[in-house]
Design a protein around this motif. Structure first.
Motif, short mmCIF file in Angstrom:
data_model
loop_
_atom_site.label_atom_id
_atom_site.label_comp_id
_atom_site.label_asym_id
_atom_site.label_seq_id
_atom_site.Cartn_x
_atom_site.Cartn_y
_atom_site.Cartn_z
N MET A 1 0.84 -1.19 0.00
CA MET A 1 0.00 0.00 0.00
C MET A 1 0.88 1.25 0.00
O MET A 1 1.87 1.33 0.72
CB MET A 1 -0.91 0.01 1.24
CG MET A 1 -1.93 1.14 1.25
SD MET A 1 -2.85 1.23 2.81
CE MET A 1 -3.57 -0.41 2.86
N LYS A 2 0.50 2.23 -0.82
CA LYS A 2 1.24 3.48 -0.86
C LYS A 2 0.86 4.35 0.34
O LYS A 2 -0.13 4.09 1.04
CB LYS A 2 0.95 4.22 -2.16
CG LYS A 2 1.43 3.48 -3.40
CD LYS A 2 1.13 4.26 -4.67
CE LYS A 2 1.61 3.51 -5.90
NZ LYS A 2 1.30 4.25 -7.16
N HIS A 3 1.66 5.40 0.56
CA HIS A 3 1.48 6.23 1.76
C HIS A 3 1.38 7.70 1.36
O HIS A 3 2.22 8.22 0.63
CB HIS A 3 2.65 6.03 2.71
CG HIS A 3 2.44 6.65 4.06
ND1 HIS A 3 2.73 7.97 4.32
CD2 HIS A 3 1.95 6.13 5.21
CE1 HIS A 3 2.45 8.24 5.59
NE2 HIS A 3 1.97 7.14 6.17
N LEU A 4 0.32 8.36 1.84
CA LEU A 4 0.14 9.81 1.65
C LEU A 4 0.27 10.48 3.00
O LEU A 4 -0.39 10.09 3.97
CB LEU A 4 -1.23 10.11 1.06
CG LEU A 4 -1.70 11.57 1.13
CD1 LEU A 4 -0.83 12.47 0.25
CD2 LEU A 4 -3.17 11.71 0.72
N ASN A 29 -10.06 6.81 -1.98
CA ASN A 29 -9.63 5.51 -1.47
C ASN A 29 -10.80 4.54 -1.33
O ASN A 29 -10.72 3.36 -1.68
CB ASN A 29 -8.95 5.70 -0.11
CG ASN A 29 -7.56 5.08 -0.06
OD1 ASN A 29 -6.96 4.79 -1.07
ND2 ASN A 29 -7.05 4.89 1.15
N PHE A 41 -4.02 3.80 -0.87
CA PHE A 41 -3.17 4.64 -0.03
C PHE A 41 -3.52 4.49 1.43
O PHE A 41 -4.70 4.35 1.80
CB PHE A 41 -3.32 6.12 -0.41
CG PHE A 41 -2.49 6.57 -1.57
CD1 PHE A 41 -1.24 7.14 -1.36
CD2 PHE A 41 -2.94 6.41 -2.87
CE1 PHE A 41 -0.46 7.55 -2.43
CE2 PHE A 41 -2.18 6.82 -3.94
CZ PHE A 41 -0.93 7.40 -3.72
N LYS A 72 9.39 6.89 5.75
CA LYS A 72 9.26 6.96 4.29
C LYS A 72 7.80 7.10 3.91
O LYS A 72 6.93 6.44 4.48
CB LYS A 72 9.86 5.71 3.64
CG LYS A 72 9.77 5.72 2.11
CD LYS A 72 10.55 4.58 1.51
CE LYS A 72 10.36 4.51 -0.01
NZ LYS A 72 10.65 5.77 -0.69
N THR A 73 7.55 7.97 2.96
CA THR A 73 6.20 8.16 2.41
C THR A 73 6.31 8.27 0.90
O THR A 73 7.40 8.48 0.36
CB THR A 73 5.54 9.41 3.02
OG1 THR A 73 4.16 9.46 2.63
CG2 THR A 73 6.23 10.69 2.58
N ASP A 74 5.19 8.13 0.22
CA ASP A 74 5.20 8.20 -1.25
C ASP A 74 4.80 9.58 -1.78
O ASP A 74 5.27 10.00 -2.84
CB ASP A 74 4.25 7.15 -1.83
CG ASP A 74 4.71 5.75 -1.51
OD1 ASP A 74 5.73 5.32 -2.07
OD2 ASP A 74 4.07 5.08 -0.68
N ALA A 107 10.05 10.36 -2.52
CA ALA A 107 8.66 10.82 -2.39
C ALA A 107 8.38 11.95 -3.38
O ALA A 107 9.28 12.70 -3.76
CB ALA A 107 8.40 11.31 -0.97
N LYS A 181 -2.76 9.10 -9.62
CA LYS A 181 -2.43 8.02 -8.69
C LYS A 181 -3.47 6.90 -8.70
O LYS A 181 -3.15 5.76 -8.39
CB LYS A 181 -2.29 8.57 -7.27
CG LYS A 181 -1.26 9.68 -7.14
CD LYS A 181 0.10 9.24 -7.67
CE LYS A 181 1.11 10.36 -7.63
NZ LYS A 181 2.40 9.97 -8.24
#
Length: 335
Positions: A1-4, A29, A41, A72-74, A107, A181
């Motif tokens: 899963m990506k991260h916002l 989402n 996300f 870390k985040t995207d 990111a 995205k």
């Protein structure tokens, strides 16, 4: 899963771009999960403080977590700072360093309105193009002369850096990012749910041109005053430069350095701003307004008006003059 990560800077007072971003991205989402069975996300609101107050304590945001907890985040979303951008830049060095570090680690970073000041302070916009609210453009250019600011642009997209224009245009930035995205259907769904106009690319029609005056060139200030005080006349740039006993080339160079516009561009913007006000407040015809601001050629006036505002004179008058608009009748109802 990506991260916002939606960041919450200390010492600023705009809450709408935080709550709006969280709500709209959460809806994207949810729509995606209904289609695919999973969230795309993880959305976190992160700050340096446990609580940040807004509007003199009327509202408060309590972030999910601290930025130090996110290694870390995207995608990082920087909200608007309203007009507290100088204070926010001074009081958020740890956040600025974190943003720069996240970009270095891969990111992407998006800034809303005056959030661009934090982005620029992180050193991520040098040599790049960006946008921000038109009302702070002069201050931005003085603070960050190495950045190509284009306030006509509603959204910029360059090397994983996204910026946008002013105020609630962040809604358009969100749709743009959601389409990138997720996909186009998700963006359209969010546009329909939140009733946001799709595919806006310019904020030109919203700009109120006041002229760039925060410079030290007194001769150029006098030239600006002459242009602004003679908006009804046809201004000759050659005559203007000779009035100050300076060659045209040197005059142009000094004018651009002081204002960011050529003398011709500045003259056009002053005249079109006067025309806009006339269209907004009077019943004058397009030809009457055209003559009032020193134009005699309809095509030339129309072309310059569209270049400055992104709209034709007729479109602008129809949109902003209440006396020329026909209200849509409301459906009949019980008293």
């Amino acid at each position: 899963m990506k991260h916002l990560t939606i960041v919450v800077p200390d010492g600023q007072n705009n809450i709408s771009s935080i709550t709006g971003s969280y709500e709209i991205w959460s809806r994207a989402n949810l729509f995606w999960k209904e289609k695919t069975g999973k969230n795309l996300f993880k959305i976190e609101v992160a700050g340096m403080s446990k609580e940040v107050e807004y509007e003199d304590g009327l509202f408060a945001v309590r972030p999910h977590t601290q930025i130090t907890a996110i290694a870390k985040t995207d995608l990082v979303l920087i909200p608007s700072l309203n007009h507290n951008y100088r204070t926010a830049v001074k009081g958020n060095q740890a956040l600025i360093d974190w943003i720069a570090g996240q970009y270095k680690n891969g990111a992407e970073i998006a800034s809303v309105c005056t959030g661009t000041f934090l982005l620029a302070s992180a050193g991520l916009l040098e040599g790049k193009t960006c946008s921000t609210h038109w009302s702070v453009a002069e201050h931005f250019r003085s603070m960050f002369p190495g950045i190509d600011l284009q306030t006509d642009r509603l959204i910029t997209d360059e090397n994983g850096i996204y910026t946008n224009g002013g105020a609630y245009s962040f809604l358009n930035l969100l749709l743009y990012l959601i389409e990138k995205k997720y996909d186009r259907p998700t963006a359209i769904y969010c546009a329909k749910v939140f009733q946001i106009e799709m595919d806006r690319h310019s904020q030109s029609a919203f700009i109120i041109f006041k002229g760039q005056k925060q410079h030290g060139d007194e001769m150029i200030r006098e030239a600006q005053a002459l242009i602004e005080n003679n908006v009804h006349e046809r201004v000759s740039i050659e005559h203007l430069s000779s009035r100050f006993a300076i060659g045209r080339r040197n005059f142009d160079r000094r004018f651009i350095k002081a204002t960011g516009n050529t003398p011709l561009e500045y003259t056009q913007r002053v005249k079109i701003e006067a025309a806009k006000k006339a269209f907004e407040t009077s019943r004058k015809t397009i030809n009457e307004v055209m003559y009032d601001v020193g134009y005699s050629d309809v095509k030339a006036f129309r072309d310059v008006f569209r270049k400055v505002t992104g709209m034709s004179p007729l479109e602008y008058r129809s949109k902003y003059n209440a006396s020329g608009a026909t209200p849509t009748p409301l459906p009949a109802g019980r008293p």
